[in-house]
Design an enzyme around this catalytic site. Structure first.
Site, PDB file in Angstrom:
ATOM      1  NE  ARG A  27      -4.464  -1.195   1.767  1.00  0.00           N
ATOM      2  CZ  ARG A  27      -5.447  -1.357   2.640  1.00  0.00           C
ATOM      3  NH1 ARG A  27      -5.247  -1.069   3.915  1.00  0.00           N
ATOM      4  NH2 ARG A  27      -6.611  -1.800   2.248  1.00  0.00           N
ATOM      5  CE  LYS A  40     -17.328  -7.795  12.863  1.00  0.00           C
ATOM      6  NZ  LYS A  40     -17.354  -6.412  13.318  1.00  0.00           N
ATOM      7  N   GLY A  54      -6.892  -5.665   1.086  1.00  0.00           N
ATOM      8  CA  GLY A  54      -6.706  -6.117   2.453  1.00  0.00           C
ATOM      9  C   GLY A  54      -5.952  -7.417   2.572  1.00  0.00           C
ATOM     10  N   GLY A  77     -12.780  -3.468   1.228  1.00  0.00           N
ATOM     11  CA  GLY A  77     -14.156  -2.977   1.249  1.00  0.00           C
ATOM     12  C   GLY A  77     -14.447  -2.063   0.068  1.00  0.00           C
TER      13      GLY A  77
HETATM   14  C1  3PG Z   1      -8.828  -1.156   4.968  1.00  0.00           C
HETATM   15  O1  3PG Z   1      -7.759  -1.673   5.282  1.00  0.00           O
HETATM   16  O2  3PG Z   1      -9.865  -1.800   4.755  1.00  0.00           O
HETATM   17  C2  3PG Z   1      -8.850   0.333   4.785  1.00  0.00           C
HETATM   18  O3  3PG Z   1      -7.623   0.902   5.133  1.00  0.00           O
HETATM   19  C3  3PG Z   1      -9.959   0.941   5.611  1.00  0.00           C
HETATM   20  O4  3PG Z   1      -9.782   0.614   6.959  1.00  0.00           O
HETATM   21  P1  3PG Z   1     -11.054   0.285   7.847  1.00  0.00           P
HETATM   22  O5  3PG Z   1     -11.674  -0.964   7.328  1.00  0.00           O
HETATM   23  O6  3PG Z   1     -10.522   0.181   9.244  1.00  0.00           O
HETATM   24  O7  3PG Z   1     -11.970   1.486   7.691  1.00  0.00           O
END
Ligand code: 3PG
Ligand code: MG
Length: 397
Positions: free
Chosen positions: A38, A199, A352, A375
């Site tokens: 990232r 989740k 992620g 997300g």
């Molecule tokens: C992630 O890693 O999904 C993004 O950096 C956003 O972080 P968050 O899910 O804690 O909002």
């Protein structure tokens, strides 16, 4: 993308506030960065600005400190890694707003980079607080969003701040949206979504939104337990979101009506505890023992999923198939990564932890596209607009 980017605006000599997503995974014991993808992904934007003599003020979150200072989530370690990669020292401030920060920004020379402290140490960030966004905006002349992975969050440094400065997209946000738009505009069919991770609540609305786009939906990972339970199976001590059972059942009914081929695990790896020393066995989903928990998909499921994915032309994967952080529960996730790397299909890896696994296995360049967003890419796939992109200036048509 119909948004202005840093290429459309004069940046020379300007103070440029760049929201980045430096939310990198850290080793639990040593605190070291385990995957710096990232950070590297923002280099095109940072170098573009440096080369034009902009004063670069970077702003990011790390983890979920929930509005308080958490020592192990300080950004110093990220500044260190960025300094190494950039070949210039990146100072990290002790805060994200206030007189001290303003002073540091005032002293920042053209072509130099300053990193603000973890923005989520302030509760105002997640509250999308206006005075907080205004305080951030006072630091700069221009705002750039290059935090694709956090663009689905309506937070102060992503959304509100864009109201108080000329706001444009960075090169990573531009690339991510272009590539994903391109792939999704006309995906080759069959189109499969491979969903995992923890989740259901994070994902269920997105799964609903993608229903009319995909031909198959394969569900593994911890969230499969909620779906299995909704189908009447006993899942032992597996984490089940009991308040989402009805929603999971509804989703399964709707997927069936839409003609989506929904696949759940038929066998699973179960463990008597969540640790590397756990006792482990593979069982059919009919035989999950009451005191055990599901930690991975089983070999028959791997084989079923593989067979399905092999006949697909487009595959979007988001979320590991098990508790992959523990080596003996990572087999399902690794098998899926190897499979996707080996087939001809267009393969999109949604951010992620899924991207981390693929990178760690050195398979990233075998995929069509590895997104820095988890997300965010999932929502994009569902056709949602991302608030952080929406907030930017439109291209004149
Ligand atoms: C992630 O890693 O999904 C993004 O950096 C956003 O972080 P968050 O899910 O804690 O909002
Ligand atoms: Mg996340």
């Amino acid at each position: 993308m119909d948004k202005l980017t840093i290429r459309d605006i004069e940046v020379s000599g300007k103070r440029v506030l760049v929201r980045v997503d430096f939310n990198v995974p850290l080793d639990e014991e040593t605190g070291a960065i385990t995957d710096d993808s990232r950070i590297r992904a923002t280099l095109p934007t940072i170098n573009y600005l440096i080369d034009r003599g902009a004063r670069v003020i970077l702003c990011s979150h790390l983890g979920r400190p929930k509005g308080r200072v958490v020592e192990k989530l300080r950004l110093a370690i990220v500044a260190q890694r960025l300094s190494q990669i950039l070949g210039q020292t990146v100072e990290v401030d002790t805060d994200s707003i206030g007189p001290e920060v303003e002073k540091a920004v005032g002293n920042l020379k053209a072509g130099k980079v300053l990193l603000l402290e973890n923005i989520r140490f302030h509760p105002e960030e997640e509250a999308n607080d206006v005075p907080f966004a205004q305080a951030l905006a006072r630091l700069a002349d221009i705002y750039v969003n290059d935090a694709f992975g956090a663009s689905h969050r309506a937070h102060a440094s992503i959304v509100s701040v864009a109201n108080y400065l000329p706001a444009v997209a960075g090169l990573l946000v531009e690339k991510e949206t272009k590539v994903l738009e391109g792939i999704l505009a006309n995906p080759g069919h069959p189109f499969a979504e491979l969903a995992g991770g923890a989740k259901v609540s994070d994902k269920i609305s997105v799964l609903e939104n993608t229903m009319d786009k995909v031909d198959s939906l394969l569900i593994g990972g911890s969230m499969a337990a909620t779906f299995l339970k909704a189908k009447g199976y006993e899942v032992g001590l597996s984490l089940v979101e009991n308040d989402k059972l009805e929603l999971a059942a509804k989703l399964m009914r709707e997927e069936a009506q839409q003609g989506v081929h929904l696949m759940l695990p038929v066998d699973v790896v179960v463990a008597d505890k969540l640790s590397a020393e756990a006792e482990v066995k593979t069982v059919s989903i009919e035989d999950v023992p009451p005191d055990w928990r599901i930690v991975d998909i089983g070999p028959q499921t791997i084989s079923n999923f593989s067979e399905e994915l092999r006949r697909c032309k487009t595959i979007f994967w988001n979320g590991p198939m098990g508790i992959y952080e523990i080596a003996q529960f990572a087999r399902g996730t690794q098998a899926m990564a190897r499979l996707l790397a080996s087939i001809e299909a267009t393969t999109i890896i949604g951010g992620g932890s899924t991207a981390e696994v693929v990178t760690e296995m050195k398979l990233a360049d075998k995929m069509t596209f590895v997104s820095t967003g988890g997300g965010a890419s999932l929502r994009f796939l569902g056709g949602e607009t991302l608030p952080g992109v929406e907030a930017l200036l439109n291209k004149k048509t």
